[in-house]
Design an enzyme around this catalytic site. Structure first.
Site, PDB file in Angstrom:
ATOM      1  CG  ASP A   1      -0.423  54.680  36.332  1.00 43.16           C
ATOM      2  OD1 ASP A   1       0.133  53.941  35.503  1.00 43.16           O
ATOM      3  OD2 ASP A   1       0.175  55.564  36.977  1.00 43.16           O
TER       4      ASP A   1
ATOM      5  CG  HIS B   1       2.977  51.287  38.660  1.00 39.15           C
ATOM      6  ND1 HIS B   1       2.076  52.216  39.107  1.00 39.15           N
ATOM      7  CD2 HIS B   1       3.751  51.906  37.747  1.00 39.15           C
ATOM      8  CE1 HIS B   1       2.309  53.376  38.498  1.00 39.15           C
ATOM      9  NE2 HIS B   1       3.327  53.212  37.663  1.00 39.15           N
TER      10      HIS B   1
ATOM     11  CE  LYS C   1       8.883  55.054  24.947  1.00 41.02           C
ATOM     12  NZ  LYS C   1       8.139  56.285  24.996  1.00 41.02           N
TER      13      LYS C   1
ATOM     14  CG  HIS D   1       5.867  52.552  34.754  1.00 42.23           C
ATOM     15  ND1 HIS D   1       5.744  53.467  35.755  1.00 42.23           N
ATOM     16  CD2 HIS D   1       7.166  52.183  34.747  1.00 42.23           C
ATOM     17  CE1 HIS D   1       6.918  53.639  36.337  1.00 42.23           C
ATOM     18  NE2 HIS D   1       7.802  52.871  35.750  1.00 42.23           N
TER      19      HIS D   1
ATOM     20  CB  CYS E   1       5.478  55.306  39.412  1.00 42.01           C
ATOM     21  SG  CYS E   1       5.131  56.210  37.918  1.00 42.01           S
TER      22      CYS E   1
ATOM     23  CD  GLN F   1      -0.646  58.797  34.490  1.00 44.16           C
ATOM     24  OE1 GLN F   1      -0.369  58.512  35.653  1.00 44.16           O
ATOM     25  NE2 GLN F   1       0.261  58.967  33.564  1.00 44.16           N
TER      26      GLN F   1
ATOM     27  NE  ARG G   1       2.526  63.830  34.349  1.00 44.20           N
ATOM     28  CZ  ARG G   1       2.689  62.721  33.642  1.00 44.20           C
ATOM     29  NH1 ARG G   1       2.891  62.807  32.341  1.00 44.20           N
ATOM     30  NH2 ARG G   1       2.670  61.550  34.226  1.00 44.20           N
TER      31      ARG G   1
HETATM   32 ZN    ZN Z   1       4.205  54.602  36.466  1.00 46.22          ZN
END
Ligand code: ZN
Ligand code: ZN
Length: 648
Positions: A384, A386, A470, A516, A335, A382, A364
């Site tokens: 991912d 945005h 969410k 996200h 992000c 991910q 992580r």
């Molecule tokens: Zn994010």
């Protein structure tokens, strides 16, 4: 009189001292027969506990998690009774219910429990259960409690930490245990019980303490339920993604590379790539733009995002460079990088929404004990993206993301799911950032979009993050296990922290809202779930190898190669097994690889210009002989049944 609020929101009045079971009876006799536990204002109570104040009551049956917890914990009392009988002098400590069943931690001192004793223990538990003993909670003074357990250092320690006046014992049959409650009415409904295993466990989880024996068990109201549970366990073992990943040569781990860092083998990498291409194609249609960002970022970036303050201490520590004062962090999420991409130039409301997508690898730190196959790793990618949009666009964007997630699920054979919507705590609005107006907009956007798309939803109050509400998709796999896949999260925090702006129609600068979203979650976890869901029989479009040509002997090598070539021209992924082995052996090996089509070629086929098809998991020689063109048509038709074109 007291006012009792029931889960449907209705309020009923009862005489002070009415018990949960009596409340159940007032609703229906049928319900009362099935109620085995209850909670009052969030605290577990016995079904016979007199209720003395107004409050919210939830009644549990076996079908509720609360009911199962009480059922399993109560069985741990009966098991403890039997163990005391069979191993006199043992010291009991704690016996809670867990996700599947219960355990009891016991100091067996110089005695030992072995597999050979399990059956005898189980039989005795059921014998006592059949006698229908009631579980009765009884208040005792601290002094009494300490006296009763003067020979048990563990219970003495537990009691010492309790406040006088709050201590209770639970009696059933001839057995008594220190316990604060949460039992089924009587032992009679325990109809099946099995000891699953024994393991070592330190007292209070501290390895400086004495190691106790943890006896794991599970119980059910019907024998049939136990049989089904054991079958499911076997099937889960067979489908374990770590086992399948090895058999199908998808991924591996190396102690030299480091734990929790998966290595993707060629077949696994091809599978990943296929999933990525599939999603990229749909995302392109949905108006996403691919971006690429580095694997590390300056520590300052995460100080700005707030991640450093929150997770810094428990993460991989900063990387330093020969230059003084430079500090970088392995990227724990994409992000912040994407916010900086947004910040590269100014935007007008007419430019929004901007949708940046990246298969971004993040790192992580997980403790080594927490690592598990591909589902808990230290480095993962991910899927991912945005989305930066105006508050007015939230509704529409949310719907579009849901469409994309549903497309992913249907293409991969996940049919059974619910949407869990996490909103603010109704009572405590203080802890959330962002204006009330924006929150309401976002919460309504999620609720309306879910309704619009006909999702079955569960609303959880107080489960929203401090920065936004969410939606999580809770997916049931083929074994009925629930997984969280496909999170969509609204965020008011990062646009604030990164000072993101756009120029509105009023010519003023405004903050965009950020969404996200990751339909897969991560490639690693998703492939693990997909492996366990399909047992390795992926949808045909995704299979690393869709067909294998098995030649009856080396004599047909040239023809087999010709077939392979024309399969390639049809874009069918295939290989050739031309080993000097019997056809039986070749078929067995192809079956282990779960290859969907085995194409057998020999004299007959060469003469006719055909191939004989044998499908994975189906007995007998391939009985349809077809041309390669016809076979390609069969493959394409089957693929089009699951993989539709994504439309917006
Ligand atoms: Zn994010
Ligand atoms: Zn208990």
């Amino acid at each position: 009189m007291i006012k009792i609020i029931l889960p449907d929101g209705s309020v009923k009045e009862f005489a002070k001292g009415t018990s949960p079971i009596e409340v159940a009876k007032s609703i229906s006799e049928g319900l009362a027969r099935n109620v085995i536990s209850a909670s009052f204002d969030g605290i577990i109570v016995e079904t016979v506990t007199p209720l003395l104040t107004d409050g919210a009551l939830i009644l549990y049956t076996w079908n509720d998690e609360g009911g199962k917890k009480a059922f399993w914990h109560s069985t741990s009392h009966v098991m403890a009774q039997v163990l005391e009988e069979m191993y006199p002098g043992i010291k009991l400590t704690l016996g809670p219910a867990i996700a599947n069943g219960f355990y009891y931690d016991i100091d067996f001192e110089d005695q030992k429990i072995t597999d050979a004793d399990f059956k005898k223990i189980e039989d005795r538990v059921l014998e006592i259960s059949r006698e229908k003993h009631e579980f009765k909670l009884r208040a005792v003074s601290k002094a009494e409690a300490l006296e009763a357990y003067k020979d048990n250092v563990y219970k003495t320690e537990l009691i010492s930490n309790l406040e006088d006046g709050t201590i209770t014992f639970c009696d059933h049959s001839t057995f008594t245990d220190l316990c604060r409650g949460g039992h089924i009415p009587n032992t009679g409904i325990i109809k099946a019980m099995k000891i699953m295993s024994v393991a070592g466990a330190y007292w209070r989880g501290d390895e400086k303490n004495k190691q106790l024996t943890r006896v794991y068990g599970i119980s059910f109201p019907k024998q049939k339920d136990l049989t089904e549970y054991l079958t499911l366990l076997e099937e889960a073992k067979r489908r374990d993604h770590r086992k399948l990943g090895k058999e199908l040569e998808l991924f591996a781990f190396s102690a030299k590379v480091g734990q929790g860092l998966p290595l993707w083998l060629p077949k696994g990498a091809a599978l990943r790539d296929r999933l990525e291409q599939f999603l990229k194609k749909a995302q392109k249609k949905a108006g996403y733009e691919q971006v690429v960002t580095p694997h590390i970022g300056q520590k300052e970036l995460y100080v700005t995002s707030g991640h450093y303050a929150k997770y810094g201490a428990d993460s991989f520590q900063p990387i330093t460079t020969p230059a003084e004062g430079e500090e970088f962090l392995l990227k724990p999420m994409n992000c912040p990088h994407h916010c900086e991409i947004y910040n590269v130039r100014p935007w007008s409301y007419k430019d929004l929404p901007k949708r940046y997508a990246e298969f971004g690898t993040v790192y992580r730190y997980e403790q080594s004990g927490e690592l598990h196959g591909l589902t808990r790793v230290r480095g993962f990618t991910q899927d991912d993206a945005h989305i930066f949009c105006t508050p007015d666009q939230l509704d529409e964007e949310f719907k579009k993301v849901i469409d994309l997630v549903l497309y992913v699920f249907s293409s991969l054979g996940f049919e059974n799911f619910t949407a869990q919507i996490s909103l603010r705590d109704k009572e405590d609005r203080e802890k959330y950032i962002g204006s009330d107006e924006n929150w309401e907009k976002a919460e309504n956007a999620i609720i309306n979009a879910s309704k619009d798309k006909g999702l079955s939803t569960v609303i959880e109050y107080g489960e929203a993050a401090f920065y936004g509400p969410k939606l999580d998709f809770m997916v049931k796999d083929a074994l009925g296990r629930q997984w969280q896949l496909g999170t969509i999260q609204v965020d008011y925090n990062l646009p604030e922290r990164f000072e993101l702006t756009y120029k509105g129609s009023d010519n003023e600068l405004h903050r965009p809202v950020m969404i996200h979203r990751a339909p897969f979650g991560s490639m690693e976890r998703f492939i693990a779930i997909l492996l366990e869901h399909t047992a390795g029989n992926f949808p045909l479009w995704l299979m690393p190898e869709q067909a294998i040509i098995l030649s009856l002997s080396e004599k047909y090598e040239n023809y087999a190669k010709k077939v392979l070539n024309s399969l390639e021209n049809h874009e069918i992924r295939a290989s050739l097994d031309n080993r000097n082995e019997t056809i039986g052996k070749k078929i067995r090996d192809a079956e282990i690889q779960k290859l969907p089509f085995m194409l057998i070629v020999g004299e007959e086929e060469e003469k006719n210009g055909t191939i004989s098809i044998r499908r994975h998991g189906q007995e007998g020689k391939g009985n349809i002989s077809v041309t390669v063109d016809k076979f390609a048509a069969i493959v394409n038709e089957e693929i089009s049944k699951t993989l539709k074109t994504f439309t917006v």
